[in-house]
Design an enzyme around this catalytic site. Structure first.
Site, mmCIF file in Angstrom:
data_model
loop_
_atom_site.group_PDB
_atom_site.id
_atom_site.type_symbol
_atom_site.label_atom_id
_atom_site.label_comp_id
_atom_site.label_asym_id
_atom_site.label_seq_id
_atom_site.Cartn_x
_atom_site.Cartn_y
_atom_site.Cartn_z
ATOM 1 N N ASP A 179 -33.509 65.480 -14.882
ATOM 2 C CA ASP A 179 -34.387 65.939 -15.952
ATOM 3 C C ASP A 179 -35.353 64.841 -16.408
ATOM 4 O OD1 ASP A 179 -34.839 68.070 -18.013
ATOM 5 O OD2 ASP A 179 -34.299 66.447 -19.385
ATOM 6 N N HIS B 18 -36.997 77.494 -16.115
ATOM 7 C CA HIS B 18 -36.583 77.888 -17.461
ATOM 8 C C HIS B 18 -37.525 77.407 -18.550
ATOM 9 C CE1 HIS B 18 -35.326 73.828 -16.836
ATOM 10 N NE2 HIS B 18 -35.049 73.691 -18.115
ATOM 11 N N ASP B 19 -38.589 76.715 -18.167
ATOM 12 C CA ASP B 19 -39.545 76.216 -19.156
ATOM 13 C C ASP B 19 -40.881 76.944 -19.097
ATOM 14 O OD1 ASP B 19 -37.811 74.207 -20.081
ATOM 15 O OD2 ASP B 19 -38.425 72.831 -18.486
ATOM 16 N N ASP C 216 -27.596 69.681 -13.113
ATOM 17 C CA ASP C 216 -28.658 69.039 -13.874
ATOM 18 C C ASP C 216 -28.122 67.715 -14.410
ATOM 19 O OD1 ASP C 216 -31.164 68.993 -15.390
ATOM 20 O OD2 ASP C 216 -31.053 71.185 -15.237
ATOM 21 N N GLU D 91 -40.408 50.362 -13.450
ATOM 22 C CA GLU D 91 -38.952 50.267 -13.632
ATOM 23 C C GLU D 91 -38.241 51.509 -13.106
ATOM 24 O OE1 GLU D 91 -41.251 49.541 -15.810
ATOM 25 O OE2 GLU D 91 -40.574 48.156 -17.378
HETATM 26 C C1 NOJ Z 1 -36.997 69.287 -19.314
HETATM 27 C C2 NOJ Z 1 -36.153 70.524 -19.316
HETATM 28 O O1 NOJ Z 1 -36.506 71.309 -18.213
HETATM 29 C C3 NOJ Z 1 -36.386 71.212 -20.627
HETATM 30 O O2 NOJ Z 1 -35.790 72.476 -20.668
HETATM 31 C C4 NOJ Z 1 -35.845 70.333 -21.731
HETATM 32 O O3 NOJ Z 1 -36.143 70.923 -22.969
HETATM 33 C C5 NOJ Z 1 -36.493 68.954 -21.666
HETATM 34 N N1 NOJ Z 1 -36.508 68.408 -20.345
HETATM 35 C C6 NOJ Z 1 -35.725 67.996 -22.525
HETATM 36 O O4 NOJ Z 1 -34.507 67.688 -21.921
#
Ligand code: NOJ
Length: 573
Positions: free
Chosen positions: A228, A357-358, A123, A269
């Site tokens: 990310d 994971h989100d 990541d 950009e």
């Molecule tokens: C996306 C990531 O997947 C998430 O877990 C994180 O909280 C946010 N970006 C901030 O970095």
């Protein structure tokens, strides 16, 4: 600060690997034929009994991937970090957090991956650093080149001489996106937590530092990055512009209250920056012959993905993560899938994802009946699939009380609304065995609770059962060693009903029909018509649905094929 990278060594690992990085038969780069598996390091395997997963833990479980046939790992952040957002708040991009181990452990991980022919993506979190990062600390003091490393603003001067934020921008996690610094007497911008200050990518020194970071990890032998929050990298330069109201009926502190036109879309950009990073990859490839891959985190639409592919970017396709409604509709799914193959430039490559994971896990969103169906879909479609850890055993979200909530997004939302925002539920420890804490840790208390269903839902048990989620997942991955799935084309113009979708994968004379019932009732259909044009076929694998009449190797008739609810099948024609 960490020691310098091991560039000379890694540049030796050259020509043989360069050949291996291309699939000679189809001349596709490795990342087009691979399966990516996302590891959330805190939750995968704990080697030192502190209740939190770590790099040595991952090393100890690498044979899991050999068993599954998965070839590429993506590690969520393991860098030095105060863990305000569990590693997405980096305080040193070039070091490993002691929670996860050491740089030596990381080097061992690279070596152990190589031994097993596993590729490693890591990541990369360029949008923001932790406010504990040395750069931010120096920026606070307006120290030399660090002065403009972040997005600083004096804000608005009010008639009484006091200051107000320059605009109404909101943080993704809720609340204002600007925080006042007493020390610098200015506001700084943060798309996420106040502890995650946004870097200023309009400053060439920032671009340079991040390029060095990329180079550092490439020199450590990684095969690429998951990047990310790409859409947050740049904000409108004139910060005295408010984001407009979205019209959504949510509290005014919540991110969705506004439409983030100035903060959360791909400014031009960004394209240059992505191309610049790609160039870094190309430079390294010229040295060691190994092709690298960069996949971007971006919740966007099909057209934007196509535009991005024109300059060589590969955003994840998050449609199946965020756009499916319940109960599932095969027609809606097929609509989303078809977008992936429509109006795309030749440089486009599909990257399907169903969980991360989100977001809630598949089993929790749609029911465990559909776990195998989604895993099959993911592996059978043309493109590069990404599996979130635990999906291979059908792990489910579990409830974590507000008092025990770890995720800052959940905590910020407060006891009444944390259920809507907390991401703890999908981040619980990987379930390896039926033993205490699922074999994840020897600690009494892991960082998040282990699901009580680990006593039966775990890797060890599922390995023994040929019809388990795990062994079916392994079958689906193995499909991708067949030419039709590995290099072949896809034809979506097959039978489609409200509940059942089907498509063909083919290469030369090799042809397979994939049919899945995402509905809640059994469905009998005639699959034999064009473009299938066959009346029988042989079952290669299926979803092992209860009371199914299908078995592997069985010859079946396609004119009247019944699929149970949640049942899918791959038929060799
Ligand atoms: C996306 C990531 O997947 C998430 O877990 C994180 O909280 C946010 N970006 C901030 O970095």
């Amino acid at each position: 600060m960490a020691e310098s990278p091991i560039s000379s060594q890694s540049c030796h690992a050259t020509l043989t690997e360069s050949l291996a990085s291309k699939d000679e038969q189809a001349d596709l780069p490795w990342w087009k034929t691979t399966v990516i598996y996302q590891i959330y390091p805190r939750s995968f395997m704990d080697s030192n009994g502190d209740g939190i997963g770590d790099l040595r833990g991952i090393i100890s479980r690498l044979d899991h991937f050999v068993y599954l046939g998965v070839e590429t790992l993506w590690l969520s952040p393991f860098y030095k970090s105060p863990q305000a957002d569990f590693g997405y708040d980096v305080s040193d991009y070039k070091d490993v957090d002691s929670i996860f181990g050491t740089l030596e452990d990381f080097r061992d991980l690279v070596k152990e991956c190589k031994k097993r022919h596993l590729r490693l993506l890591i990541d990369f979190v360029p949008n923001h650093t932790s406010t504990e990062h040395e750069w931010f600390q120096r920026s606070l003091k307006k120290d030399g080149k660090y002065k403009d490393f972040y997005v600083w603003s004096d804000g608005k001067v009010l008639p009484d001489g006091s200051r107000a934020r320059p605009n109404n921008w909101l943080s993704v996690f809720g609340g204002p996106a600007w925080t006042w610094s007493e020390e610098r007497q200015q506001y700084y911008y943060h798309a996420f937590l106040p502890e995650q200050a946004d870097l200023n990518f309009r400053n060439p020194d920032v671009v340079e530092e991040m390029s060095l970071t990329i180079r550092y990890w490439l020199d450590h032998g990684v095969d690429g990055f998951r990047v990310d929050a790409i859409a947050n990298l740049y904000e409108s330069e004139n910060v005295f512009q408010d984001n407009p109201r979205s019209g959504k009926d949510v509290p005014s502190t919540e991110w969705e209250y506004l439409t983030a036109v100035h903060t959360d879309y791909l400014l031009p950009e960004c394209q240059n920056l992505i191309m610049h990073w790609q160039k870094l990859f190309d430079d390294v490839q010229e040295l060691d012959g190994r092709e690298r891959f960069m996949v971007l985190e971006f919740y966007t639409d099909s057209k934007t993905r196509a535009d991005m592919a024109r300059y060589g970017a590969h955003p994840f396709n998050m449609d199946l993560v965020e756009k499916l409604s319940t109960p599932l509709s095969a027609k809606q799914m097929m609509g989303l899938i078809a977008l992936e193959y429509t109006d795309k430039p030749p440089s486009y490559w599909p990257t399907f994802v169903v969980g991360n994971h989100d977001r809630k896990r598949v089993s929790t969103k749609f029911g465990s009946l559909y776990v195998n169906a989604f895993n099959l879909l993911l592996m059978a479609l043309k493109g590069t699939p990404t599996t979130y850890y635990g999906e291979e055993i059908g792990m489910e979200d579990i409830h974590v009380d507000y008092e025990d909530t770890q995720d800052p997004w959940g905590r910020k939302a407060g006891p009444d609304r944390f259920l809507e925002f907390s991401r703890d539920f999908c981040r619980t420890p990987m379930q390896w065995t039926p033993d205490q804490n699922a074999g994840f840790t020897t600690a009494q208390k892991p960082w998040l609770p282990v699901s009580s269903d680990h006593t039966f839902r775990n890797v060890q048990n599922q390995k023994q059962d040929p019809n388990s989620h795990l062994n079916r997942y392994k079958d689906y991955v193995a499909l991708r060693t067949r030419k039709a799935f590995k290099y072949g084309e896809i034809d979506l113009n097959c039978l489609l009903t409200d509940n059942v979708l089907s498509f063909l994968r083919f290469s030369g004379s090799e042809r397979y029909l994939v049919a899945i019932n995402f509905g809640q009732i059994d469905a009998t259909n005639d699959f034999s018509v064009s473009p299938v044009n066959a009346s029988t076929g042989t079952v290669v694998t299926d979803t092992a649905a209860a009371s199914s009449e299908l078995t592997k190797g069985q010859l079946i008739h396609l004119q009247e094929l019944t699929l149970r609810a949640g049942e899918g099948v791959v038929i060799e024609l």
